[in-house]
Design an enzyme around this catalytic site. Structure first.
Site, short mmCIF file in Angstrom:
data_model
loop_
_atom_site.label_atom_id
_atom_site.label_comp_id
_atom_site.label_asym_id
_atom_site.label_seq_id
_atom_site.Cartn_x
_atom_site.Cartn_y
_atom_site.Cartn_z
N HIS A 225 0.87 -1.19 0.00
CA HIS A 225 0.00 0.00 0.00
C HIS A 225 0.90 1.23 0.00
CE1 HIS A 225 -3.48 2.41 0.60
NE2 HIS A 225 -3.73 2.20 1.88
N HIS A 264 -2.42 -2.24 -9.72
CA HIS A 264 -3.44 -1.67 -8.82
C HIS A 264 -4.65 -2.57 -8.80
CE1 HIS A 264 -6.13 1.25 -6.96
NE2 HIS A 264 -5.03 1.83 -6.54
N ASP A 318 2.38 5.55 -6.51
CA ASP A 318 3.62 5.46 -5.74
C ASP A 318 4.88 5.41 -6.59
OD1 ASP A 318 2.56 5.50 -3.13
OD2 ASP A 318 1.94 3.42 -3.30
C1 SDX Z 1 -1.58 2.12 -3.22
O1 SDX Z 1 -6.24 0.50 -3.21
C2 SDX Z 1 -5.83 1.71 -3.43
O2 SDX Z 1 -6.51 2.55 -3.94
C3 SDX Z 1 -4.39 1.99 -2.97
C4 SDX Z 1 -3.78 3.32 -3.39
C5 SDX Z 1 -4.43 4.48 -2.64
O3 SDX Z 1 -4.37 5.61 -3.15
O4 SDX Z 1 -4.88 4.26 -1.51
O5 SDX Z 1 -3.88 3.54 -4.78
C6 SDX Z 1 -2.29 3.41 -2.98
O6 SDX Z 1 -1.56 1.30 -2.34
C7 SDX Z 1 -0.98 1.84 -4.59
C8 SDX Z 1 -0.37 0.44 -4.72
C9 SDX Z 1 1.03 0.43 -4.14
N1 SDX Z 1 1.61 -0.93 -4.14
C10 SDX Z 1 2.56 -1.32 -4.98
O7 SDX Z 1 3.00 -0.59 -5.86
C11 SDX Z 1 3.11 -2.70 -4.72
C12 SDX Z 1 3.27 -3.47 -6.03
N2 SDX Z 1 1.97 -3.77 -6.59
C13 SDX Z 1 1.33 -4.90 -6.24
O8 SDX Z 1 1.84 -5.87 -5.46
C14 SDX Z 1 -0.11 -5.07 -6.70
O9 SDX Z 1 -0.25 -4.59 -7.99
C15 SDX Z 1 -1.19 -4.51 -5.77
C16 SDX Z 1 -1.01 -5.05 -4.35
C17 SDX Z 1 -1.15 -3.00 -5.74
C18 SDX Z 1 -2.59 -4.94 -6.27
O10 SDX Z 1 -2.55 -6.24 -6.51
P1 SDX Z 1 -3.76 -7.28 -6.54
O11 SDX Z 1 -4.99 -6.67 -7.04
O12 SDX Z 1 -3.84 -7.99 -5.25
O13 SDX Z 1 -3.20 -8.23 -7.67
P2 SDX Z 1 -2.25 -9.45 -7.53
O14 SDX Z 1 -1.14 -9.19 -6.56
O15 SDX Z 1 -3.12 -10.63 -7.23
O16 SDX Z 1 -1.63 -9.53 -8.94
C19 SDX Z 1 -2.33 -10.02 -10.09
C20 SDX Z 1 -1.31 -10.43 -11.10
C21 SDX Z 1 -0.30 -11.44 -10.54
O17 SDX Z 1 0.19 -12.21 -11.62
P3 SDX Z 1 -0.44 -13.68 -11.88
O18 SDX Z 1 -0.26 -14.46 -10.61
O19 SDX Z 1 -1.87 -13.46 -12.26
O20 SDX Z 1 0.42 -14.19 -13.01
O21 SDX Z 1 -0.51 -9.31 -11.51
C22 SDX Z 1 0.85 -9.49 -11.11
C23 SDX Z 1 0.81 -10.56 -10.02
O22 SDX Z 1 2.02 -11.22 -9.93
N3 SDX Z 1 1.31 -8.21 -10.54
C24 SDX Z 1 2.56 -7.79 -10.55
C25 SDX Z 1 2.55 -6.54 -9.92
N4 SDX Z 1 1.29 -6.24 -9.57
C26 SDX Z 1 0.54 -7.27 -9.95
N5 SDX Z 1 3.69 -8.34 -10.99
C27 SDX Z 1 4.83 -7.63 -10.80
N6 SDX Z 1 4.89 -6.44 -10.21
C28 SDX Z 1 3.75 -5.88 -9.77
N7 SDX Z 1 3.81 -4.68 -9.16
#
Ligand code: SDX
Length: 384
Positions: A225, A264, A318
């Site tokens: 997050h 996201h 971010d």
């Molecule tokens: C914020 O919710 C909000 O609104 C939050 C926010 C706010 O203003 O409050 O916008 C602020 O929290 C932004 C997000 C910051 N986090 C990150 O940047 C961390 C990296 N990103 C992630 O781990 C991820 O994208 C999430 C946690 C943000 C969201 O992920 P989900 O919806 O839980 O999706 P997932 O982890 O299940 O991923 C789905 C697929 C996976 O691949 P498969 O298993 O389907 O093959 O997408 C891939 C993941 O591996 N994936 C990524 C990735 N994000 C998703 N792969 C590599 N790098 C990434 N960043």
């Protein structure tokens, strides 16, 4: 009643679950649009200021001059924080992550506010205003403590100016104020994200606003997050140069590592906030000698979009915020508290809105354990 093995479907991470109604903000994940009470963030970024946006989120309309003056009086920004609290922040920051210091600061304030025993709407509103009014000084105090610097007290009643002045110990330039104003507006609210949800769960028990905000801060700390901005900049610095981006990112993806600042839960297109920040990141990086860092980020973006864009993974808020804050002179450790400096408005607005038609949050979990009944054995009869 459902039997123990027919308890319903799980929505892991509550993905797709609609758990509350709101009039505060709309995250349009398909068209990449973010709306606060009907206004596009781009419009607010161009014309408004942070306090006005906070008022809009909390009270549902843009303030009149009288409303605005009253709101500013209620925030009482001039008051700042006590020496005691500065000293606690200072001690906490030496021992733990700045977000732990922020969590402690909010909790400490709550312990000394008699209103925190109340849960009526008026008291919750007063607590929310008082927490928000203290945030510029708290986050600035954390920033100074990280660098082992002493307290600075600014008499400014402008949210952004007060924060920058108390952080840096000097008057900020118009450009610094402009960049911070934009950053705070775009981070102010974002649907039922994890930290906002945490604040709403806490308030739904009819607990107090300090407790709700403490829950929210705790939740924002994590790298999935708000903590992603700090980690994202650390990653870019490690990559070091645009020419290393392809190799490092490919290796990380092969190892199934998450690339911080990408992806996201709601946006499956480019995060509109990242678009705004990217413009400032470029300008600031060029101005302050961090052009290589920006070029590295742009290359990482290119690599990521070519590899994962088809899965709906793009830069989120971010990704470019770190370059912006670093170019303003902030250490990466303060990035997530700066996120909180803005998001306090969303936490307050959403918890307060929820209380007007409150219902305790209480989902269930799918029990996968032994249903028994097992025979209870006294401790000395159990196998070693
Ligand atoms: C914020 O919710 C909000 O609104 C939050 C926010 C706010 O203003 O409050 O916008 C602020 O929290 C932004 C997000 C910051 N986090 C990150 O940047 C961390 C990296 N990103 C992630 O781990 C991820 O994208 C999430 C946690 C943000 C969201 O992920 P989900 O919806 O839980 O999706 P997932 O982890 O299940 O991923 C789905 C697929 C996976 O691949 P498969 O298993 O389907 O093959 O997408 C891939 C993941 O591996 N994936 C990524 C990735 N994000 C998703 N792969 C590599 N790098 C990434 N960043």
């Amino acid at each position: 009643m459902m039997s123990s093995n027919q308890q319903g479907e799980i929505a892991k991470g509550l993905e797709g679950v609609v758990a509350a109604e709101t009039k505060i903000g709309f995250v349009d994940g398909i068209n990449g649009r973010l709306v606060y009470r009907g206004y596009n963030i781009e419009d607010l970024v161009e014309k408004s200021n942070f306090e006005e946006v906070a008022y809009l989120l909390i009270y549902g309309k843009l303030p009149t001059l009288t409303d605005f003056k009253q709101f500013k009086d209620n925030l009482n920004l001039k008051a700042g924080i006590s020496e005691d609290l500065f000293s606690i922040i200072s001690k906490t920051t030496q021992k733990s992550h700045p977000m732990s210091a922020l969590r402690t600061a909010v909790s400490y304030q709550g312990a000394f506010d008699p209103l925190s025993s109340n849960s009526d709407l008026k008291s919750q509103e007063k607590m929310g205003l008082s927490i928000m009014g203290s945030f510029p000084s708290i986050v600035a105090a954390i920033n100074r403590s990280i660098k082992g610097e002493g307290r600075v007290v600014s008499k400014s009643t402008d949210y952004v100016e007060k924060f920058l002045e108390e952080s840096f110990g000097r008057k900020p330039s118009d450009f610094e104020k402009e960049v911070m104003r934009v950053a705070l507006i775009i981070h102010a609210d974002h649907g039922m994200n994890a930290s906002t949800f945490a604040s709403m769960v806490t308030i739904s028990t009819l607990s107090d606003m300090y407790s709700a905000v403490t829950s929210a801060v705790s939740s924002l700390k994590g790298p999935l997050h708000g903590g992603a901005n700090e980690k994202s900049l650390e990653m870019l610095e490690k990559i070091g140069s645009p020419k290393n981006a392809e190799k490092v990112i490919s290796e990380m993806l092969e190892k199934k590592e998450k690339i911080m600042g990408f992806g996201h839960r709601v946006y499956k297109v480019y995060d509109p906030r990242a678009k705004i920040l990217k413009v400032y990141a470029k300008q600031l990086a060029e101005k302050t000698g961090h052009k290589d860092l920006f070029d590295t980020a742009e290359e990482v973006e290119k690599v990521m979009v070519s590899k994962l864009g088809s899965k709906g993974i793009f830069p989120n808020v971010d990704f470019y915020s770190g370059i912006v804050y670093k170019s303003l002179g902030f250490d990466s450790k303060i990035f997530t508290p700066i996120f909180a400096l803005a998001r306090i408005s969303g936490w307050f607005a959403r918890s307060f809105e929820y209380l007007h038609d409150n219902r305790l949050f209480r989902p269930r979990s799918l029990y996968k354990g032994e249903v028994g009944p097992l025979k209870y054995l006294p401790i000395n009869e159990r196998k070693q």
